[in-house]
Write an enzyme that holds these catalytic residues in place. Structure first.
Site, short mmCIF file in Angstrom:
data_model
loop_
_atom_site.label_atom_id
_atom_site.label_comp_id
_atom_site.label_asym_id
_atom_site.label_seq_id
_atom_site.Cartn_x
_atom_site.Cartn_y
_atom_site.Cartn_z
N ASP A 150 1.07 -1.18 0.07
CA ASP A 150 0.14 0.12 -0.07
C ASP A 150 0.90 1.23 -0.02
OD1 ASP A 150 1.08 -0.62 2.68
OD2 ASP A 150 -0.60 0.74 3.42
N ARG A 209 5.87 4.47 5.88
CA ARG A 209 5.54 4.38 7.28
C ARG A 209 5.51 3.15 7.94
NH1 ARG A 209 -0.31 5.87 5.58
NH2 ARG A 209 -1.62 3.90 5.34
N GLU A 251 3.87 0.35 8.17
CA GLU A 251 2.74 -0.34 7.36
C GLU A 251 3.39 -0.94 6.29
OE1 GLU A 251 -1.63 0.15 6.10
OE2 GLU A 251 -0.54 1.86 7.06
N ASP A 280 -6.00 -2.27 -2.77
CA ASP A 280 -5.15 -1.56 -3.60
C ASP A 280 -4.92 -2.26 -5.03
OD1 ASP A 280 -3.81 0.73 -1.65
OD2 ASP A 280 -4.71 -0.91 -0.47
N TRP A 308 -11.48 -5.75 -1.37
CA TRP A 308 -10.38 -6.10 -1.06
C TRP A 308 -10.43 -7.77 -0.95
CZ3 TRP A 308 -11.77 -1.51 0.16
CH2 TRP A 308 -10.95 -0.62 0.37
N GLU A 344 -2.29 8.79 -1.10
CA GLU A 344 -3.25 8.00 -0.48
C GLU A 344 -4.62 8.83 -0.34
OE1 GLU A 344 -3.71 5.30 3.43
OE2 GLU A 344 -2.31 6.97 3.51
N HIS A 363 0.74 6.20 -2.62
CA HIS A 363 -0.11 5.29 -2.87
C HIS A 363 -0.61 5.03 -4.14
CE1 HIS A 363 -0.98 3.79 1.52
NE2 HIS A 363 -2.43 3.43 1.12
#
Length: 762
Positions: free
Chosen positions: A347, A351, A353, A360, A422, A635, A656
């Site tokens: 994604d 950061r 994550e 995505d 998703w 994002e 993103h």
């Protein structure tokens, strides 16, 4: 040459050595068998590894073996090392924490897969007489400390140049102070030969500017938001420390680190006093700017360089037009793909994550498959998706690999169940690869996963046939939602989910039919019909209005062909046009609606609206970030506010790719190249010009050759079009103001008149 049967052992150092141990083994070539003809090293690790033979780095891969669903698939790589052999040799490996033991996700946890790093290597040397000598990782190896004393993908790497250099991997090294190794439990059945390409250094970027911030910090601007690291050669006082902090943006002239959350993104070099080369290959950062402290002298732009790191992918598709803002948007989409296609589709790359979120890539796969040959890259990831899904009784998780199953879920995300868009990645991604490449093996390999997902969601339907229960991300990051409530969208979650399921059921039915599973094909076709009927009965009012009456629901209903009558389609197209105009052509869709809204407009006869939506520059819009200097896709539509401050939401990334899915429309509608048959065995050339773009050209390297399209629109409404058809490819052209027709291989030019003249759509 195969590495089976395996004789190697997964070995770990007897001491931690700062989380970056070195391992080595000395050996000599076998006698009386003639020359060594070939030598292949098969290697993998718990953690990430770099292999060495006689002091030389093996291969050009970095961050090997990457991140897979380690519980079931630990990939190994094979390297030809014949040219590195000597009569007496040293085989070595440097280990780092990587994804296996480093920090993952946003809770600050680590070691999800194991507490110890390990190396598994098997070198097979074949001699002239056919004899094969095997040198494997075993208990005879030694372990010792590296110059790296800290390493983490999120937090960065610390290298003490006063420690051992590269000589540890050569015969001149004295290992008497080193320690031993021990065996780790490991089932070689988990070993998997990779399908996807390795992660490599792809390019090098020099700074465009070095400046002093208002607080007196030295900041290097590389001019491009990228993923990788900074490397340099430097000399300074022994024990002096150079620190590099990384960030994607500036705020008030200083490094904007708040969006990184807890990720430190900091690399540190302790100088030896001599000339030191620094390259932190056990981490990576998403950044445009690097703040440098401790540089011995004045830092100049020629002293450092940024190394761009991502999976080795071949570029296949290109797009360019008369509008420079759109061209920059397209470049941003390409850079977003590169930064997030680092071994798996993530994604974001910066950061705490950096996860393989399924939503995505579910919507971005068609764009990715046009821009690059991502077939093997995504097939490898799909194998992990299927493995995670099998272990979860058919449930496709939010992320793949799924480390969230080991975490406490945020209150916003309860215990996961199949989730529209998703979880649809199980079906939509292989279908995108099928359309791009026409290889039925992709569908065959993933059919079990596709059908399992579709059956599971079938079991979640309400008695009325709708998917209207349970948690949904819905139209995630609706621009009208509060910064701290990205799930709070205008679109009804049930409308979004039911529309997505209809598309999924249709694709699964068609896949079953293609593969000869006739009974399944009938079942899934029946499911699709049932879901479509329920949608039309329960979600469409007597006046044609779709429940929640917002842009996204009309976009999905039209793009997925959920509506069961021409009258409803006409109403939906007109209503979508009205809503887009009412919002002054600013984007009003989130993750679900954005990839499909321009498609829904142009396919329902509202091409001019689609162009105006694309070309709007006020926030929220695709071009607003471009006007703010973005070099990747954000994002949030307003990740940076017009005054230059960062969006106050805790979840704010400047790299993103999901909202860049509009490039699929750019390629196929503005550019005009669409597959009429999977793999572009038959091509439709159907550009749709509009005001604000005077010319456009696009090309695609298909499995059958180069397909190209270029058009120019003059001020008096004359439309000139040139297309290229590869040999052996059937082609149809559908141009404005002309009948649809078939053309043969070659280059063709057409001219029509009577179109809307070129110019500013506003």
């Amino acid at each position: 040459m195969t590495a089976l049967p395996w004789s190697a052992t997964m070995i770990a150092p007897d001491e931690e050595f700062g989380g970056a141990p070195l391992l080595r083994k000395e050996f000599s070539l076998a006698d009386d068998h003639g020359d060594a003809v070939t030598a292949t090293l098969h290697a993998t690790s718990f953690g990430i590894f770099e292999a060495f033979l006689n002091g030389s780095r093996v291969g050009d891969e970095v961050l090997a073996p990457g991140w897979s669903s380690y519980e079931w698939r630990l990939r190994y790589r094979s390297y030809d090392v014949t040219g590195l052999l000597q009569p007496d040799n040293v085989l070595g490996a440097a280990l780092g924490n990587g994804w296996y033991r480093g920090n993952l996700s946003w809770n600050g946890n680590s070691a999800f897969y194991g507490k110890e790093l390990g190396f598994f290597g098997q070198l097979e040397i074949e001699y002239a007489d056919g004899f094969v000598q095997t040198v494997s990782s075993d208990l005879s190896w030694q372990s010792g400390p590296a110059a790296t004393i800290k390493n983490d993908l999120y937090n960065g790497q610390t290298i003490d140049a006063r420690s051992a250099g590269d000589t540890w991997a050569g015969l001149d090294w004295d290992p008497t102070e080193w320690r031993g190794v021990h065996a780790l439990e490991f089932d070689t059945a988990r070993l998997a030969e990779p399908i996807g390409p390795p992660v490599v250094r792809n390019e090098v970027i020099k700074p465009v500017h070095v400046f002093t911030s208002p607080s007196g910090k030295t900041i290097v601007d590389f001019g491009q938001n990228l993923v990788g690291w900074v490397r340099f050669t430097v000399q300074g006082q022994r024990g002096a420390v150079i620190i590099l902090r990384h960030a994607e943006v500036l705020e008030d002239g200083e490094l904007g680190v708040r969006p990184l959350r807890t990720a430190q993104a900091t690399d540190t070099l302790i100088l030896s006093g001599g000339q030191d080369f620094f390259e932190p290959t056990f981490t990576f950062h998403g950044f445009r700017y690097a703040e440098v402290t401790g540089w011995p002298d004045d830092l100049t732009a020629d002293a450092v360089e940024a190394v761009v790191v991502h999976s080795a992918l071949e570029r296949t598709g290109h797009f360019e037009c008369s509008n420079e803002l759109v061209n920059q948007l397209h470049k941003n989409i390409v850079w977003g793909l590169k930064g997030n296609f680092l071994d798996l589709p993530t994604d974001c790359p910066q950061r705490n994550e950096r996860l393989g979120w399924t939503g995505d890539i579910a919507v971005f796969a068609p764009t990715a498959a046009y821009l690059y040959d991502v077939k093997d890259f995504l097939q490898d990831w799909l194998l992990d998706l299927a493995a995670e899904q099998t272990a979860a009784d058919g449930l496709v998780p939010f992320t793949v690999p799924d480390i969230l199953k080991y975490e406490e879920h945020p209150k916003e995300f309860p215990a996961p169940e199949s989730t529209a868009l998703w979880s649809e990645a199980a079906v939509w991604v292989p279908w995108a690869l099928w359309e791009a490449h026409g290889d039925p093996a992709v569908l065959s390999r993933q059919y079990g996963s596709m059908s399992a997902h579709t059956r599971r969601v079938e079991g979640l339907l309400s008695e009325n046939g709708l998917w209207d229960q349970g948690f949904q991300f819905g139209d995630w990051l609706d621009p009208d939602a509060a910064p701290d409530q990205p799930w709070n969208s205008k679109a009804d979650n049930g409308v979004v989910a039911t529309a997505c399921l209809y598309r999924t059921a249709r694709i699964t039915a068609e896949t079953a039919s293609l593969l000869g599973y006739d009974q399944d094909a009938q079942h899934f076709a029946s499911l699709a019909q049932r879901v479509r009927a329920a949608f039309n009965i329960h979600y469409i009012g007597t006046d044609g209005t779709i429940a929640s009456d917002c842009t996204t629901v009309y976009a999905l209903a039209l793009a997925f062909n959920v509506l069961d009558s021409e009258e409803k389609r006409i109403f939906a197209g007109n209503r979508l046009s009205e809503l887009v105009a009412k919002n002054d052509y600013r984007v009003s869709t989130g993750f679900a609606g954005t990839p499909f809204v321009t498609w829904a407009l142009s396919e329902s006869g509202h091409v001019a609206d689609a162009y105006r939506l694309l070309l709007e520059e006020q926030c929220p819009s695709w071009l607003y970030p471009v006007t703010m200097g973005a070099t990747t896709v954000w994002e949030r539509w307003d990740s940076m506010l017009p005054d230059g401050t960062i969006n106050p939401g805790e979840m704010t990334s400047f790299n993103h790719y999901a909202l860049g899915a509009v490039a699929d429309w750019l390629h196929k509608v503005v550019g005009g190249i669409r597959p009429l048959e999977p793999g572009y065995a038959k091509v439709l050339y159907a550009p749709r010009p509009g005001q604000g773009i005077d010319w456009a050209k696009t090309s695609l390297a298909t499995p059958h050759g180069l397909v190209a399209s270029e058009w120019h629109l003059t001020t008096d409404g004359e439309f000139k079009y040139t297309l290229t058809v590869p040999d052996g490819v059937a082609a149809e052209i559908d141009l404005p103001s002309t009948p649809r027709q078939t053309v043969e291989a070659g280059t063709h030019t057409f001219t029509t008149t009577g179109l809307v003249p070129a110019g500013d759509p506003k």
